[in-house]
Write a protein that holds these residues in place. Structure first.
Motif, PDB file in Angstrom:
ATOM      1  N   MET A 124       0.918  -1.358  -0.082  1.00 17.71           N
ATOM      2  CA  MET A 124       0.110  -0.043  -0.029  1.00 17.71           C
ATOM      3  C   MET A 124       0.924   1.223  -0.014  1.00 17.71           C
ATOM      4  SD  MET A 124      -3.177   0.788   2.206  1.00 17.71           S
ATOM      5  CE  MET A 124      -2.994   2.535   3.144  1.00 17.71           C
ATOM      6  N   ALA A 125       2.112   1.247   0.556  1.00 10.30           N
ATOM      7  CA  ALA A 125       2.663   2.395   0.619  1.00 10.30           C
ATOM      8  C   ALA A 125       3.347   2.939  -0.779  1.00 10.30           C
ATOM      9  CB  ALA A 125       4.318   2.214   1.335  1.00 10.30           C
ATOM     10  N   GLN A 126       3.436   1.931  -1.695  1.00 10.41           N
ATOM     11  CA  GLN A 126       3.558   2.252  -3.055  1.00 10.41           C
ATOM     12  C   GLN A 126       2.493   3.198  -3.719  1.00 10.41           C
ATOM     13  OE1 GLN A 126       4.677  -0.791  -5.634  1.00 10.41           O
ATOM     14  NE2 GLN A 126       6.390   0.318  -6.868  1.00 10.41           N
ATOM     15  N   GLU A 127       1.294   2.339  -3.504  1.00 13.49           N
ATOM     16  CA  GLU A 127       0.002   3.173  -3.943  1.00 13.49           C
ATOM     17  C   GLU A 127      -0.229   4.315  -3.324  1.00 13.49           C
ATOM     18  OE1 GLU A 127      -3.188   0.134  -3.101  1.00 13.49           O
ATOM     19  OE2 GLU A 127      -2.568  -1.074  -4.896  1.00 13.49           O
ATOM     20  N   THR A 128      -0.055   4.528  -2.161  1.00 11.41           N
ATOM     21  CA  THR A 128      -0.402   6.044  -1.551  1.00 11.41           C
ATOM     22  C   THR A 128       0.792   6.943  -2.135  1.00 11.41           C
ATOM     23  OG1 THR A 128       1.037   5.520   0.378  1.00 11.41           O
ATOM     24  CG2 THR A 128      -1.454   5.353   0.629  1.00 11.41           C
ATOM     25  N   SER A 129       1.824   6.772  -2.626  1.00 13.91           N
ATOM     26  CA  SER A 129       2.833   7.555  -3.189  1.00 13.91           C
ATOM     27  C   SER A 129       2.303   8.083  -4.557  1.00 13.91           C
ATOM     28  CB  SER A 129       4.193   6.986  -3.246  1.00 13.91           C
ATOM     29  OG  SER A 129       4.113   5.991  -4.495  1.00 13.91           O
ATOM     30  N   LEU A 130       1.461   7.188  -5.290  1.00 14.57           N
ATOM     31  CA  LEU A 130       0.735   7.792  -6.491  1.00 14.57           C
ATOM     32  C   LEU A 130      -0.128   9.006  -6.268  1.00 14.57           C
ATOM     33  CD1 LEU A 130      -0.151   4.398  -7.989  1.00 14.57           C
ATOM     34  CD2 LEU A 130       1.549   5.639  -8.518  1.00 14.57           C
ATOM     35  N   VAL A 131      -0.834   9.312  -5.126  1.00 14.17           N
ATOM     36  CA  VAL A 131      -1.775  10.274  -4.771  1.00 14.17           C
ATOM     37  C   VAL A 131      -1.368  11.034  -3.458  1.00 14.17           C
ATOM     38  CG1 VAL A 131      -3.576   8.989  -6.080  1.00 14.17           C
ATOM     39  CG2 VAL A 131      -3.434   8.809  -3.737  1.00 14.17           C
ATOM     40  N   SER A 132      -1.833  12.186  -3.288  1.00 12.18           N
ATOM     41  CA  SER A 132      -1.363  12.883  -2.170  1.00 12.18           C
ATOM     42  C   SER A 132      -2.617  13.973  -1.888  1.00 12.18           C
ATOM     43  CB  SER A 132      -0.035  13.799  -2.245  1.00 12.18           C
ATOM     44  OG  SER A 132      -0.389  14.725  -3.256  1.00 12.18           O
ATOM     45  N   GLY A 133      -2.253  14.221  -0.645  1.00 13.27           N
ATOM     46  CA  GLY A 133      -3.487  15.575  -0.230  1.00 13.27           C
ATOM     47  C   GLY A 133      -4.758  14.902   0.197  1.00 13.27           C
ATOM     48  N   ILE A 134      -5.585  15.986   0.237  1.00 11.84           N
ATOM     49  CA  ILE A 134      -6.925  15.330   0.825  1.00 11.84           C
ATOM     50  C   ILE A 134      -7.678  14.438  -0.060  1.00 11.84           C
ATOM     51  CG2 ILE A 134      -9.235  16.147   1.225  1.00 11.84           C
ATOM     52  CD1 ILE A 134      -8.116  18.806   2.185  1.00 11.84           C
ATOM     53  N   ALA A 135      -7.761  14.772  -1.316  1.00 11.85           N
ATOM     54  CA  ALA A 135      -8.150  13.798  -2.470  1.00 11.85           C
ATOM     55  C   ALA A 135      -7.580  12.457  -2.382  1.00 11.85           C
ATOM     56  CB  ALA A 135      -8.110  14.319  -3.764  1.00 11.85           C
ATOM     57  N   GLY A 136      -6.237  12.367  -2.130  1.00 10.60           N
ATOM     58  CA  GLY A 136      -5.643  11.242  -2.211  1.00 10.60           C
ATOM     59  C   GLY A 136      -6.033  10.383  -0.893  1.00 10.60           C
ATOM     60  N   ARG A 137      -6.045  10.925   0.069  1.00 14.11           N
ATOM     61  CA  ARG A 137      -6.436  10.107   1.511  1.00 14.11           C
ATOM     62  C   ARG A 137      -7.900   9.502   1.330  1.00 14.11           C
ATOM     63  NH1 ARG A 137      -3.579  14.536   3.886  1.00 14.11           N
ATOM     64  NH2 ARG A 137      -5.647  15.623   4.342  1.00 14.11           N
ATOM     65  N   TYR A 138      -8.642  10.324   0.640  1.00 11.52           N
ATOM     66  CA  TYR A 138     -10.007   9.819   0.469  1.00 11.52           C
ATOM     67  C   TYR A 138      -9.945   8.853  -0.473  1.00 11.52           C
ATOM     68  CZ  TYR A 138     -12.456  13.049   3.636  1.00 11.52           C
ATOM     69  OH  TYR A 138     -13.006  13.770   4.811  1.00 11.52           O
ATOM     70  N   ALA A 139      -9.481   9.021  -1.613  1.00 11.54           N
ATOM     71  CA  ALA A 139      -9.365   7.948  -2.752  1.00 11.54           C
ATOM     72  C   ALA A 139      -8.457   6.727  -2.328  1.00 11.54           C
ATOM     73  CB  ALA A 139      -8.738   8.501  -3.936  1.00 11.54           C
ATOM     74  N   THR A 140      -7.780   6.821  -1.581  1.00  6.37           N
ATOM     75  CA  THR A 140      -6.879   5.646  -0.887  1.00  6.37           C
ATOM     76  C   THR A 140      -7.860   4.742  -0.028  1.00  6.37           C
ATOM     77  OG1 THR A 140      -4.683   6.760  -1.161  1.00  6.37           O
ATOM     78  CG2 THR A 140      -4.973   4.881   0.012  1.00  6.37           C
ATOM     79  N   ALA A 141      -8.441   5.680   0.926  1.00  3.07           N
ATOM     80  CA  ALA A 141      -9.559   4.941   1.658  1.00  3.07           C
ATOM     81  C   ALA A 141     -10.736   4.080   1.001  1.00  3.07           C
ATOM     82  CB  ALA A 141     -10.110   5.799   2.872  1.00  3.07           C
ATOM     83  N   LEU A 142     -11.222   4.889  -0.166  1.00  4.97           N
ATOM     84  CA  LEU A 142     -12.094   4.271  -0.938  1.00  4.97           C
ATOM     85  C   LEU A 142     -11.925   2.986  -1.542  1.00  4.97           C
ATOM     86  CD1 LEU A 142     -15.185   4.173  -1.921  1.00  4.97           C
ATOM     87  CD2 LEU A 142     -14.408   5.754  -3.712  1.00  4.97           C
ATOM     88  N   PHE A 143     -10.535   3.205  -2.429  1.00  6.15           N
ATOM     89  CA  PHE A 143      -9.914   1.948  -2.971  1.00  6.15           C
ATOM     90  C   PHE A 143      -9.482   0.705  -2.064  1.00  6.15           C
ATOM     91  CE2 PHE A 143      -6.295  -0.360  -4.520  1.00  6.15           C
ATOM     92  CZ  PHE A 143      -6.467  -0.496  -5.752  1.00  6.15           C
ATOM     93  N   ASP A 144      -9.234   1.049  -0.912  1.00 12.15           N
ATOM     94  CA  ASP A 144      -8.936  -0.025   0.075  1.00 12.15           C
ATOM     95  C   ASP A 144     -10.125  -0.887   0.539  1.00 12.15           C
ATOM     96  OD1 ASP A 144      -6.541   0.499   0.070  1.00 12.15           O
ATOM     97  OD2 ASP A 144      -6.260   1.408   1.974  1.00 12.15           O
ATOM     98  N   LEU A 145     -11.145   0.107   0.623  1.00 11.53           N
ATOM     99  CA  LEU A 145     -12.481  -0.504   1.124  1.00 11.53           C
ATOM    100  C   LEU A 145     -13.047  -1.177  -0.157  1.00 11.53           C
ATOM    101  CD1 LEU A 145     -14.106   2.351   3.053  1.00 11.53           C
ATOM    102  CD2 LEU A 145     -13.590   0.039   3.883  1.00 11.53           C
ATOM    103  N   ALA A 146     -12.893  -0.799  -1.137  1.00 12.75           N
ATOM    104  CA  ALA A 146     -13.650  -1.267  -2.620  1.00 12.75           C
ATOM    105  C   ALA A 146     -12.925  -2.717  -2.804  1.00 12.75           C
ATOM    106  CB  ALA A 146     -13.445  -0.541  -3.656  1.00 12.75           C
ATOM    107  N   ARG A 147     -11.565  -2.697  -2.600  1.00 16.11           N
ATOM    108  CA  ARG A 147     -10.550  -3.968  -2.918  1.00 16.11           C
ATOM    109  C   ARG A 147     -11.078  -4.985  -1.960  1.00 16.11           C
ATOM    110  NH1 ARG A 147      -4.408  -2.900  -2.778  1.00 16.11           N
ATOM    111  NH2 ARG A 147      -5.148  -2.410  -0.514  1.00 16.11           N
ATOM    112  N   GLU A 148     -11.166  -4.617  -0.687  1.00 18.61           N
ATOM    113  CA  GLU A 148     -11.553  -5.667   0.269  1.00 18.61           C
ATOM    114  C   GLU A 148     -13.055  -6.161   0.297  1.00 18.61           C
ATOM    115  OE1 GLU A 148     -11.199  -3.525   4.161  1.00 18.61           O
ATOM    116  OE2 GLU A 148      -9.110  -3.271   3.884  1.00 18.61           O
ATOM    117  N   ALA A 149     -13.952  -5.387  -0.425  1.00 16.03           N
ATOM    118  CA  ALA A 149     -15.283  -5.989  -0.518  1.00 16.03           C
ATOM    119  C   ALA A 149     -15.425  -6.421  -2.032  1.00 16.03           C
ATOM    120  CB  ALA A 149     -16.341  -4.585  -0.502  1.00 16.03           C
ATOM    121  N   GLY A 150     -14.279  -6.552  -2.730  1.00 12.95           N
ATOM    122  CA  GLY A 150     -14.473  -6.926  -4.047  1.00 12.95           C
ATOM    123  C   GLY A 150     -15.360  -6.050  -4.966  1.00 12.95           C
ATOM    124  N   GLN A 151     -15.341  -4.836  -4.840  1.00 15.25           N
ATOM    125  CA  GLN A 151     -16.538  -3.987  -5.686  1.00 15.25           C
ATOM    126  C   GLN A 151     -15.316  -2.880  -6.383  1.00 15.25           C
ATOM    127  OE1 GLN A 151     -19.385  -2.180  -2.954  1.00 15.25           O
ATOM    128  NE2 GLN A 151     -19.911  -4.163  -2.406  1.00 15.25           N
TER     129      GLN A 151
END
Length: 186
Positions: free
Chosen positions: A1-28
């Protein structure tokens, strides 16, 4: 995940990373990507929706109700609806477009895709897109997803951005270069 978070930054990056992690865990991942693409299209088409998410005049409750109605009408997944609700409650809808772009970047990286932004003077047909994708795939040494758009001001040619590289083969740029060169001669 550290590599993925380096792709995005700031507020948008934190929210997108959280959504991405949740979607990946849910298979969605695919369903969430479809919902976000639809939201991006709605943002592009509706000045009222842009005003709603960007204007500080609307309170968090108003924004939350309105974005919930948009998501409901669009048939968004429960995960995306909850995500939008959290973003509205935290007064972060003003960066929704950036969140969507950051999610797309994370998804492309996860899939091993390189995204090429291609701007042309006229819409490219399927054969031209396939030929361009083939050429870019050999350059990127992997799968390339083309995000095409049209800018008639280019007059002709293409502007291609792949990663940090940009190739501007537009007639507009060539004319501007010629104009600059001509000024130096006079």
């Amino acid at each position: 995940m550290a590599q993925e978070t380096s792709l995005v930054s700031g507020i948008a990056g934190r929210y997108a990373t959280a959504l991405f992690d949740l979607a990946r865990e849910a298979g969605q991942l695919d369903a969430v990507a479809r919902d976000l693409d639809m939201l991006a299209a709605r943002l592009a088409d509706s000045a009222d929706l842009v005003r709603l998410v960007r204007s500080p005049v609307f309170g968090r409750d108003e924004q939350a109700r309105a974005i919930a109605a948009v998501a409901e009408k669009a048939g968004c997944t429960d995960l995306v609806r909850r995500f939008l609700g959290v973003a509205a409650a935290n007064r972060r809808l003003f960066v929704l477009a950036d969140m969507i772009a950051a999610f797309r970047a994370l998804l492309s990286h996860h899939r091993g895709e390189a995204v090429a932004e291609v701007v042309s003077a006229v819409p490219l047909d399927d054969a031209q897109l396939a030929q361009l994708k083939s050429a870019l795939s050999s350059e990127a040494a992997g799968n390339v997803v083309i995000k095409a758009s049209v800018d008639p001001d280019l007059i002709g040619g293409l502007v291609v951005k792949l990663g940090s590289r940009m190739i501007d083969a537009s007639i507009r740029s060539k004319l501007n270069n010629l104009k600059t060169a001509m000024k130096g001669v006079a």
